[in-house]
Design a protein around this motif. Structure first.
Motif, PDB file in Angstrom:
ATOM      1  N   MET A 143     -10.106   3.971   0.924  1.00 45.74           N
ATOM      2  CA  MET A 143     -10.376   3.802   2.349  1.00 45.74           C
ATOM      3  C   MET A 143      -9.204   4.210   3.220  1.00 45.74           C
ATOM      4  SD  MET A 143     -13.489   2.873   2.496  1.00 45.74           S
ATOM      5  CE  MET A 143     -13.616   2.395   4.217  1.00 45.74           C
ATOM      6  N   GLY A 144      -8.082   4.634   2.624  1.00 46.61           N
ATOM      7  CA  GLY A 144      -6.968   5.166   3.404  1.00 46.61           C
ATOM      8  C   GLY A 144      -5.791   4.240   3.557  1.00 46.61           C
ATOM      9  N   SER A 145      -5.775   3.095   2.888  1.00 49.15           N
ATOM     10  CA  SER A 145      -4.643   2.183   3.006  1.00 49.15           C
ATOM     11  C   SER A 145      -3.417   2.785   2.332  1.00 49.15           C
ATOM     12  CB  SER A 145      -4.982   0.832   2.380  1.00 49.15           C
ATOM     13  OG  SER A 145      -6.087   0.244   3.036  1.00 49.15           O
ATOM     14  N   ASN A 146      -2.252   2.322   2.759  1.00 49.78           N
ATOM     15  CA  ASN A 146      -1.001   2.773   2.161  1.00 49.78           C
ATOM     16  C   ASN A 146      -0.923   2.316   0.704  1.00 49.78           C
ATOM     17  OD1 ASN A 146       2.073   2.087   1.503  1.00 49.78           O
ATOM     18  ND2 ASN A 146       1.990   3.818   2.947  1.00 49.78           N
ATOM     19  N   ILE A 147      -0.583   3.246  -0.191  1.00 53.42           N
ATOM     20  CA  ILE A 147      -0.605   2.930  -1.627  1.00 53.42           C
ATOM     21  C   ILE A 147       0.407   1.851  -1.973  1.00 53.42           C
ATOM     22  CG2 ILE A 147      -0.177   3.872  -3.932  1.00 53.42           C
ATOM     23  CD1 ILE A 147      -1.299   6.506  -3.042  1.00 53.42           C
ATOM     24  N   VAL A 148       1.623   1.956  -1.413  1.00 57.11           N
ATOM     25  CA  VAL A 148       2.677   0.979  -1.742  1.00 57.11           C
ATOM     26  C   VAL A 148       2.282  -0.406  -1.256  1.00 57.11           C
ATOM     27  CG1 VAL A 148       5.102   0.364  -1.381  1.00 57.11           C
ATOM     28  CG2 VAL A 148       4.448   2.772  -1.697  1.00 57.11           C
ATOM     29  N   ASP A 149       1.785  -0.501  -0.025  1.00 57.25           N
ATOM     30  CA  ASP A 149       1.372  -1.801   0.514  1.00 57.25           C
ATOM     31  C   ASP A 149       0.200  -2.375  -0.272  1.00 57.25           C
ATOM     32  OD1 ASP A 149       3.320  -1.535   2.422  1.00 57.25           O
ATOM     33  OD2 ASP A 149       1.944  -0.727   3.947  1.00 57.25           O
ATOM     34  N   THR A 150      -0.751  -1.518  -0.634  1.00 59.42           N
ATOM     35  CA  THR A 150      -1.913  -1.970  -1.401  1.00 59.42           C
ATOM     36  C   THR A 150      -1.489  -2.415  -2.796  1.00 59.42           C
ATOM     37  OG1 THR A 150      -3.276  -0.358  -0.209  1.00 59.42           O
ATOM     38  CG2 THR A 150      -4.218  -1.339  -2.192  1.00 59.42           C
ATOM     39  N   LEU A 151      -0.549  -1.692  -3.378  1.00 59.86           N
ATOM     40  CA  LEU A 151      -0.049  -2.065  -4.700  1.00 59.86           C
ATOM     41  C   LEU A 151       0.627  -3.422  -4.662  1.00 59.86           C
ATOM     42  CD1 LEU A 151       0.421  -1.140  -7.652  1.00 59.86           C
ATOM     43  CD2 LEU A 151       2.579  -0.132  -6.893  1.00 59.86           C
ATOM     44  N   SER A 152       1.419  -3.649  -3.637  1.00 60.74           N
ATOM     45  CA  SER A 152       2.103  -4.938  -3.500  1.00 60.74           C
ATOM     46  C   SER A 152       1.102  -6.068  -3.269  1.00 60.74           C
ATOM     47  CB  SER A 152       3.093  -4.856  -2.331  1.00 60.74           C
ATOM     48  OG  SER A 152       3.711  -6.105  -2.113  1.00 60.74           O
ATOM     49  N   ALA A 153       0.065  -5.809  -2.480  1.00 63.53           N
ATOM     50  CA  ALA A 153      -0.909  -6.856  -2.156  1.00 63.53           C
ATOM     51  C   ALA A 153      -1.787  -7.213  -3.349  1.00 63.53           C
ATOM     52  CB  ALA A 153      -1.771  -6.409  -0.976  1.00 63.53           C
ATOM     53  N   HIS A 154      -1.996  -6.281  -4.256  1.00 65.15           N
ATOM     54  CA  HIS A 154      -2.903  -6.521  -5.380  1.00 65.15           C
ATOM     55  C   HIS A 154      -2.177  -6.478  -6.726  1.00 65.15           C
ATOM     56  CE1 HIS A 154      -5.625  -5.180  -2.122  1.00 65.15           C
ATOM     57  NE2 HIS A 154      -6.500  -5.989  -2.690  1.00 65.15           N
ATOM     58  N   MET A 155      -0.880  -6.758  -6.700  1.00 61.96           N
ATOM     59  CA  MET A 155      -0.098  -6.684  -7.941  1.00 61.96           C
ATOM     60  C   MET A 155      -0.614  -7.651  -8.994  1.00 61.96           C
ATOM     61  SD  MET A 155       2.287  -5.329  -9.676  1.00 61.96           S
ATOM     62  CE  MET A 155       3.152  -4.364  -8.441  1.00 61.96           C
TER      63      MET A 155
END
Length: 330
Positions: A143-155
């Motif tokens: 959906m276009g979210s930032n990969i690093v932020d998404t990775l941190s949020a769903h670690m």
């Protein structure tokens, strides 16, 4: 230590690492309290230790305990969804986690209660569980979210997904898979066929037909080993089996059997006395098959071909010429 035990220990180490990661995460939190997430991590950690210390030699108990621990830990981790509202994608995947985990626990229990059950269905649930762990991360990145932020949020979900994927890869190895009754029957039937039957295109040379028809005294090896007085081998082409003819001490009949070429005389799955040998044509050269009758209606059909007329590989041609030259010299 064999390969199965090594894989079992690796399975335990994966669970110990995962459990330790989440235990440390819970303890180092700003406001630590022994909640359901902490209980979920403890279940995984203790299960990994039990597998490494006590169950690494017991495959079935190891599989049962690991699958049940994974299911129970995920139930503890996601049961809050029954009372707390969350975002749509987390609600979808969380409910999927909860349902799949309950089913996984059920299949783990079935391995205890039903001796004929296999682990295939439980492993399917484990694969679905791993997929749903990665799904939110894939969705938000798509959906276009930032990969690093998404990775941190769903670690946390990704770490659990990696553990489930690692366990799935280990338990699907041939040495670790628990077969169901139908799979065992299929495998045993296949192994039995391989050990007791010959390929459809296996045949004897036309020149060897007389060996079965007349039982000449030439070519026999005297053994005097147990009940076997002497024996003779007949080459069965296009097969790793050979025909073995045997004479017994207390029986005037000739016994016929099939055996692997490199095995000894007593490793014979089927053996019966020859009562009659019949060609489907009057002359061996014109016959395409020979039938050997035993007792109680038992019989064996053997194809007959001329080895000279059959296509051969390069190595077979060399061996054939050597045998032919030795026959001429003798």
């Amino acid at each position: 230590m064999n390969r199965r035990q090594i894989l079992t220990i690796i399975l335990g180490l994966v669970m110990v690492f995962n459990g330790t990661y989440f235990v440390v995460q819970c303890i180092t939190a700003t406001e630590f309290k022994p909640d359901l997430n902490f209980a979920s991590a403890i279940v995984v950690l203790l299960t990994g230790l039990v597998i490494i210390i006590f169950l690494y030699k017991n495959l079935k108990n190891c599989v049962i305990v690991s699958l049940m621990a994974v299911g129970a830990s995920m139930v503890l981790r996601n049961v809050y969804l029954l009372v707390e509202p969350v975002q749509s994608i987390e609600l979808l995947t969380g409910d999927a986690h909860l349902i799949i985990s309950v089913i996984l626990v059920y299949y783990a229990l079935s391995l205890i209660l039903h001796t004929s059950a296999g682990s295939a269905k439980a492993l399917l649930c484990l694969g679905l569980l791993a997929f749903t762990e990665f799904l939110p991360f894939i969705y938000y990145v798509y959906m276009g979210s930032n990969i690093v932020d998404t990775l941190s949020a769903h670690m946390n979900s990704l770490v659990y997904g990696l553990m489930h994927l690692a366990i799935l890869l280990i338990l699907t190895r041939k040495d670790m898979l628990l077969e169901g009754v139908s799979s065992r029957l299929t495998r045993n039937s296949r192994d039995l066929y391989r050990s007791m039957c010959t390929p459809a295109d296996a045949y004897i040379d036309v020149n060897d037909v007389n060996v079965l028809m007349t039982y000449t005294e030439e070519g026999w090896t005297n053994l005097s080993l147990g009940p076997v007085l002497k024996e003779r081998q007949v080459k069965l082409h296009n097969s790793d089996m050979e025909i073995l003819l045997q004479k017994m001490n207390d029986d005037d009949r000739t016994y016929i059997s099939l055996r692997p070429v490199r095995n000894g005389s007593f490793s014979i799955p089927v053996s019966f006395p020859i009562e009659k040998v019949v060609l489907n044509e009057n002359e061996p050269g014109a016959s395409g098959m020979i039938r050997v009758y035993g007792t109680d209606g038992l019989f064996m059909d053997i194809l007959v071909k001329d080895y000279n007329d059959e296509r051969k590989t390069y190595i077979e041609t060399i061996r054939y010429k050597r045998r032919k030259s030795r026959t001429r010299r003798s």
